[in-house]
Design a protein around this motif. Structure first.
Motif, short mmCIF file in Angstrom:
data_model
loop_
_atom_site.label_atom_id
_atom_site.label_comp_id
_atom_site.label_asym_id
_atom_site.label_seq_id
_atom_site.Cartn_x
_atom_site.Cartn_y
_atom_site.Cartn_z
N LYS A 199 39.93 47.25 110.35
CA LYS A 199 38.92 46.47 111.08
C LYS A 199 39.58 45.88 112.33
O LYS A 199 40.64 45.25 112.23
CB LYS A 199 38.38 45.34 110.19
N VAL A 200 38.97 46.14 113.50
CA VAL A 200 39.53 45.62 114.75
C VAL A 200 38.59 44.56 115.31
O VAL A 200 37.37 44.75 115.31
CB VAL A 200 39.78 46.78 115.77
N LEU A 201 39.17 43.46 115.75
CA LEU A 201 38.40 42.43 116.45
C LEU A 201 38.81 42.47 117.92
O LEU A 201 39.98 42.22 118.25
CB LEU A 201 38.70 41.04 115.86
N ILE A 202 37.86 42.82 118.78
CA ILE A 202 38.12 42.89 120.21
C ILE A 202 37.51 41.65 120.85
O ILE A 202 36.33 41.33 120.61
CB ILE A 202 37.51 44.18 120.81
N ILE A 203 38.31 40.94 121.65
CA ILE A 203 37.81 39.73 122.32
C ILE A 203 37.72 40.02 123.82
O ILE A 203 38.72 40.41 124.44
CB ILE A 203 38.71 38.52 122.04
#
Ligand code: NDP
Length: 399
Positions: A3-7
Motif C-alpha cells: 500500500k502506497v500513500l502519495i502526498i
C-alpha cells in the motif's frame, strides 16, 4: 503487494499515482492525499478512466505533523511518497518516524524564507532513521534522481573513475503560453534566479545567475540548444559519493522568451521571497506570481515536443580516457496520451514510482537516509526501460 500513500496532488503526484496504478502486482492499494481534496479526486477520476482502478483520496495539511500521523495511522501504508513541496519534507519525515513507515521524496527540503538547495536538514535525520530501522530515499525524481542513478551505473559499468560530469537538462517542448513553468513555479523560479555554482578541484565556484552558457548538440534530432550553468541539488551528494570527481556542473536550456519574461519579473521585484506590504497585508511576491501563472498540471494537454536529460561524463577505464553520454528522451504528447500530463511531471513521477517499487519489493534496502547513487543502479535502470523512461548510452569517442 504494497500500500502506497502519495502526498501531493500536483503534476508529479498525478503521474506517480497513474504509474503506480499501472503496476497492481506491486502497488495493490493507492492512497492520494493533498491539501485540496478536489485535486486528488480529479486525479482519481483520470486514473479510473485510464486504468479502471479505484484509488482512495484524502485531505491533509502536510505542514502539520499530528495531521500527517493521523492520516498514516488511518491508512497504514508500506511507504509514504512525498510529492508535495520541498517545504513539507521535514514534517513528512517526522510523521514517518513517528509511525514507523519508510519515506521517499523528489526534492530537498527548503525553508520558506531562504533558497538554499542543501541536503543538510535531511541528512541530519540519518541517525533517527537508522535507529528506527527505516529507510528514507531522497531525490527520486529525474534530476535529482535518474541523473544520480546514471552516475552510479557509469561508475559500476563504464568507468573506474569519473573525472568530469556535466548534467544537461533540455526541455525542447513548447506549451504555447507566453510564460509558464513546467513544475511548481515557486520552486522553479527560486532555482533559476539563484546564483550558479559548480564543483571544481575540491571546492565550489560561484557564478552570477545564468551568466555562463554553452551550446550543446542534443541527440535524436533535437539539435543544438543553449544551456545555462545553474546550481542543482544532486551535485551536493554526487561530489561526495562519486569516486575521483574533479569537476561537476549542471546545465539547463531556456528559451530567449522564457529568459526575457524572467528578467522583467525579476526587475520589477515579482520573484522576491521576502514578504512585502500590500493593502495592509503581508504578501510574498513570488507566491503571488505563482497564483497568477498557469498550474504546471494544466500544461499537459497543450505541450508539444520532447525533453532530453542526461549525464555527460569523462573518466578512466583500465587507464584509458573514456567519454560517455547517458540520456533519456521523453515526448510531451506521448506522456499526455498515457497519463494526462506533460513530460516534466512524467520524468519526475515515473522515477518516484520506481524508487517506491525498489523499496517495497526489497530491491533496495537500508536503514538511514540515502541519496540515489548510494544504491545498486541495475534494478532501477531495468525498470526505467520498462516503465516509460528508456535510456541510451553513447560512447562519445566512437561517434
Ligand atoms: P505542484 O505545485 O504541481 O504540486 C504540489 C502539490 O503539493 C499540490 O497538489 C499542492 O496542493 C500540494 N501541497 C502543497 N503544500 C501542501 C501542504 N502543506 N499539504 C498538503 N499538500 C500540499 O508541484 P509539482 O507536482 O510540479 O512538484 C512536486 C514536487 O516534485 C516538488 O517538490 C518539486 O520540487 C519536485 N520536482 C522534482 C523534480 C526532479 O526531477 N527531482 C522535477 C520536478 C519537480 P495544492 O494543489 O492545494 O496547492
Amino acid at each position: 503487494m504494497a500500500k502506497v500513500l502519495i502526498i501531493g496532488a500536483g503534476g508529479v503526484g498525478g503521474v506517480c499515482v497513474h504509474k503506480c496504478a499501472q503496476v497492481p502486482e506491486v502497488f495493490s492499494d493507492i492512497v492520494l492525499a493533498s491539501r485540496t481534496l478536489s485535486k486528488c479526486d480529479a486525479i482519481a477520476a483520470s486514473v479510473k478512466r485510464k486504468t479502471g482502478r479505484t484509488i482512495t483520496t484524502a485531505k491533509v495539511d502536510a505542514d502539520n505533523v499530528p495531521e500527517l500521523v493521523q492520516l498514516i495511522n488511518a491508512h497504514k501504508p508500506d511507504i509514504v511518497v512525498n510529492l508535495a513541496l520541498p517545504y513539507q519534507d521535514l514534517t513528512i519525515m517526522d510523521a514517518c518516524l513517528e509511525t514507523g513507515v519508510p519515506y521517499l521524496d523528489t526534492a530537498n527540503y527548503e525553508p520558506l524564507d531562504e533558497a538554499k538547495f542543501e541536503y543538510k536538514w535531511q541528512w541530519a535525520y540519518q541517525d533517527r532513521f537508522k535507529d528506527a530501522g527505516l529507510m528514507a530515499l531522497l531525490g527520486s525524481g529525474f534530476d535529482p534522481g535518474v541523473t544520480n542513478v546514471y552516475c552510479a551505473y557509469a561508475m559500476k559499468h563504464l568507468f573506474d573513475e569519473i573525472h568530469e560530469l556535466d548534467i544537461i537538462d533540455c526541455n525542447a517542448g513548447d506549451h504555447g503560453h507566453p510564460f509558464a513553468t513546467n513544475f511548481n513555479p515557486e520552486i522553479n523560479i527560486r532555482e533559476v534566479t539563484a546564483r550558479g555554482r559548480y564543483w571544481e578541484r575540491g571546492e565550489w565556484v560561484e557564478t552570477d545567475p545564468l551568466s555562463w552558457s554553452m551550446m550543446y548538440k542534443f541527440p535524436e534530432g533535437i539539435g543544438p540548444k543553449k544551456c545555462f550553468l545553474m546550481y542543482h541539488e544532486e551535485l551536493e551528494s554526487l561530489v561526495i559519493n562519486i569516486k575521483g570527481l574533479k569537476r561537476a556542473r549542471f546545465w539547463m536550456t531556456f528559451s530567449d522568451n522564457y529568459l526575457n519574461h524572467l528578467r522583467v519579473l525579476e526587475n520589477v521585484g515579482m520573484t522576491g521571497i521576502e514578504p512585502v506590504e500590500h493593502n495592509g497585508q503581508q504578501i510574498v511576491p513570488l507566491q503571488f506570481l505563482k497564483s497568477v501563472l498557469p498550474e504546471p498540471a494544466s500544461l499537459g494537454g497543450r505541450t508539444k515536443g520532447r525533453t532530453c536529460i542526461g549525464c555527460k561524463m569523462k573518466g578512466l577505464k583500465n587507464g584509458e580516457v573514456k567519454n560517455y553520454f547517458i540520456y533519456n528522451i521523453c515526448d510531451h504528447e506521448a506522456c499526455y496520451d498515457e497519463v494526462e500530463s506533460q513530460a516534466i511531471s512524467y520524468t519526475t513521477g515515473v522515477p518516484a514510482m520506481i524508487g517506491a517499487m525498489m523499496m517495497v519489493t526489497g530491491a533496495w534496502k537500508g536503514e538511514g537516509v540515502f541519496n540515489m547513487e548510494q544504491l545498486d543502479p541495475d534494478p532501477f535502470m531495468d525498470k526505467l526501460n520498462i516503465h516509460g523512461l528508456p535510456w541510451v548510452v553513447v560512447d562519445l569517442d566512437k561517434q
